[in-house]
Design an enzyme around this catalytic site. Structure first.
Site: not given
Ligand code: 5RP
Length: 219
Positions: A28, A31, A94, A103, A121
């Protein structure tokens, strides 16, 4: 390259890890949204997906992918997901998008976790990004007090998870030994899931950088 372009680049790179004809685990976030777009563009045969959120399910179904319940599936070969932070041992924070529980479940049954992230990140020590903890609503204040006892500063997110629970975003922890933190926080009664993915970290990291996508594999 801006952050959005880096997300698109790692989304495209992750398509190479998808095995045609196999059920795919889908995470989710923004990305992962880029990954789903690239997957659709690739035309790879994906018989079905197991999704980690209502958000990803909606996007997958809009593209015509079949989304099945995890209970109908024995194993998943590849799981593609993003992260809010990832360290050198491939442990992650996460849950920025609030989907941490599903997840973690999908990651657990997957043979290979492919993490897709832009270079912002990658960190030396997890914890600058506030750690999401999903809690049973009636336990919210009790868990918050325990978190404070452990030196954290919990902030209740204005959000309800796909499972009907609350999220506390915890500031102020620098988590060198992420496995130990994950185990300790898992013990607090009322905690559903801690957004630390250390015991089951990533296997592959596709990191979007200004010099291109860099691939790191867990030894
Ligand atoms: C959602 C997550 C996402 O993988 C994490 O927040 C990264 O999000 P993004 O790709 O929008 O930066 O853990 O619960």
């Amino acid at each position: 390259m801006d952050q959005n372009e880096l997300k698109k680049a790692v989304g495209r790179a992750a398509v190479a890890y998808v095995k045609p004809g196999e059920i795919l685990g889908v995470g989710t976030g923004s990305t992962v949204d880029c990954f789903i777009d690239a997957l659709k563009e690739s035309g790879i045969d994906v018989p079905a997906c197991v999704s980690s959120s209502v958000r990803s399910t909606a996007k997958l179904e809009a593209y015509g992918y079949k989304v099945v319940d995890l209970n109908e599936v024995e194993k998943i070969g590849v799981y593609v997901d993003g992260a809010d932070e990832i360290d050198a041992s491939f442990a992650m924070i996460k849950g920025g998008g609030g989907a941490l529980t599903r997840e973690k479940i999908v990651a657990m049954v997957s043979d290979r976790f492919v993490c897709i992230a832009d270079e912002s990140k990658k960190v030396d020590v997890l914890g600058k990004f506030p750690l999401p903890i999903e809690v049973i609503p009636m336990a919210t204040q009790a868990v918050a007090r325990e978190v404070e006892r452990l030196g954290g500063r919990p902030v209740l997110r204005d959000f309800v998870t796909d499972n009907g629970n609350n999220i506390l975003d915890v500031h102020g922890w620098a988590m060198q030994d992420a496995c130990a933190w994950e185990e300790k926080l898992n013990q607090i009664v009322g905690v559903v899931t801690v957004g630390l993915f250390a015991r089951r970290g990533a296997d592959v990291l596709l990191l979007g950088t200004s010099e291109g996508v860099k691939t790191f594999e867990r030894e």
